[in-house]
Design a protein around this motif. Sequence first.
Motif, PDB file in Angstrom:
ATOM      1  N   PRO A 199       0.816  -1.210   0.000  1.00 41.57           N
ATOM      2  CA  PRO A 199       0.000   0.000   0.000  1.00 41.57           C
ATOM      3  C   PRO A 199       0.856   1.270   0.000  1.00 41.57           C
ATOM      4  CG  PRO A 199       0.142  -0.873   2.222  1.00 41.57           C
ATOM      5  CD  PRO A 199       0.879  -1.840   1.338  1.00 41.57           C
ATOM      6  N   ALA A 200       0.352   2.292  -0.664  1.00 37.67           N
ATOM      7  CA  ALA A 200       1.073   3.565  -0.713  1.00 37.67           C
ATOM      8  C   ALA A 200       0.912   4.307   0.608  1.00 37.67           C
ATOM      9  CB  ALA A 200       0.531   4.423  -1.847  1.00 37.67           C
ATOM     10  N   PRO A 201       1.943   5.004   1.051  1.00 42.33           N
ATOM     11  CA  PRO A 201       1.863   5.726   2.326  1.00 42.33           C
ATOM     12  C   PRO A 201       1.030   6.992   2.223  1.00 42.33           C
ATOM     13  CG  PRO A 201       3.951   6.175   1.253  1.00 42.33           C
ATOM     14  CD  PRO A 201       3.256   5.143   0.404  1.00 42.33           C
ATOM     15  N   GLY A 202       0.697   7.559   3.382  1.00 40.10           N
ATOM     16  CA  GLY A 202       0.078   8.873   3.432  1.00 40.10           C
ATOM     17  C   GLY A 202       1.130   9.955   3.424  1.00 40.10           C
ATOM     18  N   LEU A 203       0.680  11.207   3.457  1.00 39.80           N
ATOM     19  CA  LEU A 203       1.598  12.346   3.395  1.00 39.80           C
ATOM     20  C   LEU A 203       1.457  13.209   4.637  1.00 39.80           C
ATOM     21  CD1 LEU A 203       0.820  13.463  -0.282  1.00 39.80           C
ATOM     22  CD2 LEU A 203       2.802  12.123   0.483  1.00 39.80           C
ATOM     23  N   PRO A 204       2.556  13.778   5.123  1.00 40.24           N
ATOM     24  CA  PRO A 204       2.460  14.713   6.246  1.00 40.24           C
ATOM     25  C   PRO A 204       1.812  16.024   5.809  1.00 40.24           C
ATOM     26  CG  PRO A 204       4.727  14.562   5.459  1.00 40.24           C
ATOM     27  CD  PRO A 204       3.948  13.530   4.712  1.00 40.24           C
TER      28      PRO A 204
END
Length: 297
Positions: free
Chosen positions: A267-272
């Motif tokens: 899965p692709a990560p989230g962003l800050p």
Amino acid sequence: MTALLTTNLGATPLLGRGKVRDLYAVDGALLLVATDRISAFDHVLGTGIPGKGKILTQISLFWFDLLKNLVPNHLISAEVSQYPEALHPYADQLEGRSMLVKKANMFPIECVVRGYLAGSGWKEYKALGTVCGIPLPKGLEDGSRLPEPVFTPSTKSEGGTHDENISYAAAEAAVGSADAAELRRLTLAIYTRALEHAETCGLILADTKFEFGRTGEGIILADEVLTPDSSRFWEASEWKPGGAQPSFDKQFVRDYLESIHWNKQAPAPGLPDEVVERTQAKYLEAFRRLTGQDIKL
């Protein structure tokens, strides 16, 4: 402000969800809804960019209007009040980020045009001295302006795979020689007009890609057009061949993902928050510079 990551229009038939757009069937036409999803390295990320879908849609609408005397397009309306009544209850999901468009038989190639050397074009040139098999002069650098814009078509990816550059001969094999010639002519004509406008805004349009389809009335310009998702816009005052140029796109996102050493697998990560805010600001700046207008997100 929250990001709209997915749409739900009740009984309206959903035809598919792309990396950014949701596509619906509406009374013999199509409804394109640009969400706030953002993709990088061929994956949709876990975090969206609030308002991105509105910004992209409004940029496309600006260009469709500017280019309408050069090439017809697929737009029927972008005003929710003019959509079929069954869609009116979903105005909060549609306002500013949707387009009701004509159905068309889409050509199976991406029509890419390059006025500058960058990205996959630079990689091929560095290895072979060509772009899509087209020989280029020696001594060019990453970011160099080409002697003249070149038409460099690519495959149209399915299911998230990466587009692959193809030769003009392969484009002819895919669509026929007459249509390939017309798509090349239109692509170069649109690019020239858009490049001239971008220059008046202090921007360089390094390269871009278009999608075309055919209706009973002939070839039309479709999908999105000349947005930071489909085009490389550079700051003209900072242009300096010899390396990657600062770009009005999702470079902040790519840089962050490289910095955390993501393996580019799902899965692709989230962003800050900081990356989200800086990316949103870049898209907004592109809109304001290109259109001379402001936008309410």
